[in-house]
Design an enzyme around this catalytic site. Structure first.
Site, PDB file in Angstrom:
ATOM      1  N   ILE A 312     -12.095 -67.499 -19.742  1.00  0.00           N
ATOM      2  CA  ILE A 312     -10.767 -67.065 -20.160  1.00  0.00           C
ATOM      3  C   ILE A 312     -10.689 -65.547 -20.075  1.00  0.00           C
ATOM      4  O   ILE A 312     -11.545 -64.832 -20.597  1.00  0.00           O
ATOM      5  CB  ILE A 312     -10.446 -67.582 -21.575  1.00  0.00           C
ATOM      6  CG1 ILE A 312      -8.960 -67.426 -21.893  1.00  0.00           C
ATOM      7  CG2 ILE A 312     -11.333 -66.963 -22.632  1.00  0.00           C
ATOM      8  CD1 ILE A 312      -8.474 -68.303 -23.015  1.00  0.00           C
ATOM      9  N   TYR A 377      -9.402 -71.001 -14.650  1.00  0.00           N
ATOM     10  CA  TYR A 377     -10.325 -70.722 -15.745  1.00  0.00           C
ATOM     11  C   TYR A 377     -10.181 -71.706 -16.894  1.00  0.00           C
ATOM     12  O   TYR A 377      -9.174 -72.410 -17.035  1.00  0.00           O
ATOM     13  CB  TYR A 377     -10.123 -69.295 -16.269  1.00  0.00           C
ATOM     14  CG  TYR A 377      -8.769 -69.042 -16.892  1.00  0.00           C
ATOM     15  CD1 TYR A 377      -8.539 -69.302 -18.233  1.00  0.00           C
ATOM     16  CD2 TYR A 377      -7.718 -68.521 -16.138  1.00  0.00           C
ATOM     17  CE1 TYR A 377      -7.309 -69.068 -18.810  1.00  0.00           C
ATOM     18  CE2 TYR A 377      -6.486 -68.269 -16.704  1.00  0.00           C
ATOM     19  CZ  TYR A 377      -6.284 -68.551 -18.042  1.00  0.00           C
ATOM     20  OH  TYR A 377      -5.053 -68.319 -18.611  1.00  0.00           O
ATOM     21  N   CYS A 378     -11.248 -71.749 -17.704  1.00  0.00           N
ATOM     22  CA  CYS A 378     -11.243 -72.414 -18.999  1.00  0.00           C
ATOM     23  C   CYS A 378     -11.967 -71.473 -19.961  1.00  0.00           C
ATOM     24  O   CYS A 378     -12.023 -70.275 -19.696  1.00  0.00           O
ATOM     25  CB  CYS A 378     -11.887 -73.796 -18.929  1.00  0.00           C
ATOM     26  SG  CYS A 378     -13.551 -73.804 -18.237  1.00  0.00           S
ATOM     27  N   ALA A 379     -12.528 -71.952 -21.050  1.00  0.00           N
ATOM     28  CA  ALA A 379     -13.163 -71.054 -22.015  1.00  0.00           C
ATOM     29  C   ALA A 379     -14.362 -70.325 -21.409  1.00  0.00           C
ATOM     30  O   ALA A 379     -14.503 -69.111 -21.527  1.00  0.00           O
ATOM     31  CB  ALA A 379     -13.593 -71.830 -23.255  1.00  0.00           C
ATOM     32  N   SER A 385     -12.610 -75.860 -15.562  1.00  0.00           N
ATOM     33  CA  SER A 385     -12.031 -75.127 -14.431  1.00  0.00           C
ATOM     34  C   SER A 385     -12.830 -75.358 -13.156  1.00  0.00           C
ATOM     35  O   SER A 385     -12.264 -75.406 -12.053  1.00  0.00           O
ATOM     36  CB  SER A 385     -11.953 -73.634 -14.755  1.00  0.00           C
ATOM     37  OG  SER A 385     -13.196 -73.145 -15.220  1.00  0.00           O
TER      38      SER A 385
END
Length: 437
Positions: A312, A377-379, A385
């Site tokens: 992120i 994206y992700c975390a 992602s």
């Protein structure tokens, strides 16, 4: 139009009368029932004896009654009226249940007050008793009404609203009606009522997804029990851990019942104020987790052409790399404001992407990558992602099979994790898409 106006007016009157009756009946019943009990204690901090009694604060204290009725009459649509009244009804039910299950009483004795303030105190004491403490129903209703009026008022009137609501919030202490513990618990319940009945009408009670992620549901429920037990054991300032336990309980419910929609992340990547308050301890933990797991590792990696994969991002990361589009698969963390194309596909952490989500992510990435640089994206940028980009590689024929696609991504970002379950979902989805083509 006249008929619609008359119908809406009728609904307002029905709700106003119904809620008023329910308020006084339930509130007085809780007061009476608690007064019959011999084991009612108080939860008060030693420093609270320094809080002065300021009689004139009874005026803002009483004003919430006017705000309550006026808000119902000001609702400009049937949906906004329904949302407001369901929040008010939920607040009453939750608070009354707490009063009955965990009774508390106010422990200070108020001296005699004269004049207008004394008259208003006398009216208040005519039906109120030193019970019905935590969570403060006054504060709970204030949170709901504050959110309602904030949507209607503009310009300097919003500043007037904020100042007056702050005075109402302070008044529960300076009129010696509540102890401090009642305030944060009241705020939390007010935010919970807003979460239960969001402005978009998509209540988690009516739109649950049943993700049935029982393992993570159980893990977060254990975290809830541990933090709740620790809060009770430590007492005093350890009671702030109740905030953490409440957020863990909601997260546990999301993994079992509500899915990613339980976080109520908005289409611009942010969370409204009420949701932020409810989940704030969890948000902070997850943000720290995203930084710890990616410490001394690249925040983003170039995969192929103009597609990038990462955790992120911060504002600086987005601006420095001049991305034109971003695809966000993180349900549990807010995203920095982004001026380009933003697409949210919320997925719970540590859960696989379904075939439907793989298809959606692949098509969005394909659409965006034709317009410029894209960040997916992700975390952490390690699983959700990464899976989305793998799905895009397969769907756009840039990879011949799932293993090739995984290896292509892993070559650029070595720490990606694709579970056996996720791999099988990708295989099944890829075979289905090939057959359709």
């Amino acid at each position: 139009m006249k008929l619609k106006f008359n119908q809406l007016t009728l609904y307002k009157c029905v709700w106003l009368v119904g809620l008023s009756i329910f308020f006084f009946v339930s509130y007085n019943f809780a007061n009476w029932f608690t007064s019959t009990r011999a084991d009612v204690g108080s939860l008060v901090f030693t420093w609270e004896v320094s809080i002065p009694l300021l009689p004139w604060f009874i005026i803002p204290y009483w004003s919430i009654d006017i705000m309550y009725g006026l808000a119902i009459l000001l609702a400009n649509s049937r949906q906004s009226l329904k949302t407001l009244c369901l929040r008010l009804l939920s607040a009453q039910i939750i608070c009354i249940l707490c009063f009955l299950l965990f009774p508390l009483k106010f422990s200070f004795e108020r001296p005699i007050v004269n004049g207008l303030s004394g008259w208003l105190f006398d009216i208040l004491m005519g039906f109120d008793k030193p019970f019905n403490q935590a969570p403060s129903l006054h504060i709970t209703l204030l949170v709901i009404l504050w959110a309602f009026y904030s949507n209607y008022l503009r310009s300097y009137w919003r500043y007037v609203l904020h100042i007056w609501c702050l005075l109402i919030g302070i008044s529960v202490l300076t009129t010696w009606q509540h102890h401090f513990f009642d305030i944060p618990t009241g705020i939390w319940v007010g935010c919970l009522c807003i979460w239960l009945w969001p402005d978009n009408g998509l209540s988690p009670l009516k739109n649950y997804q049943l993700p049935k992620q029982y393992l993570w549901c159980g893990i977060y429920f254990v975290c809830y029990l541990l933090s709740f037990g620790l809060a009770i054991y430590l007492h005093a300032w350890g009671l702030w851990l109740l905030w953490l336990s409440g957020s863990f309980l909601l997260v546990s419910a999301n993994y079992c019942l509500f899915g990613a929609t339980g976080f109520q992340k908005q289409a611009n990547g942010s969370f409204n104020f009420a949701v932020t308050i409810l989940y704030l301890p969890y948000f902070l933990i997850m943000w720290l987790n995203s930084r710890l797991w990616t410490y001394k590792k690249q925040a983003i990696n170039h995969i192929c052409e103009n597609i990038y994969l990462g955790r992120i991002p911060s504002n600086n990361l987005l601006s420095q790399n001049q991305f034109t589009s971003v695809v966000d698969l993180c349900a549990e963390l807010p995203t920095s404001k982004f001026a380009g194309n933003y697409s949210l596909i919320p997925v719970l952490d540590m859960t696989p992407l379904t075939a439907k989500v793989c298809q959606k992510a692949a098509s969005i990435i394909e659409q965006y990558h034709q317009q410029g640089k894209v960040l997916v994206y992700c975390a952490l940028g390690y699983s959700r992602s990464a899976t989305a980009i793998i799905a895009w590689l397969l769907w756009s024929n840039r990879a011949n099979n799932v293993d090739d696609a995984i290896n292509m991504v892993k070559k650029c970002r070595q720490n990606i994790v694709i579970s056996a379950q996720q791999r099988q979902i990708l295989i099944n989805w890829f075979l289905q898409t090939k057959n359709r083509k």
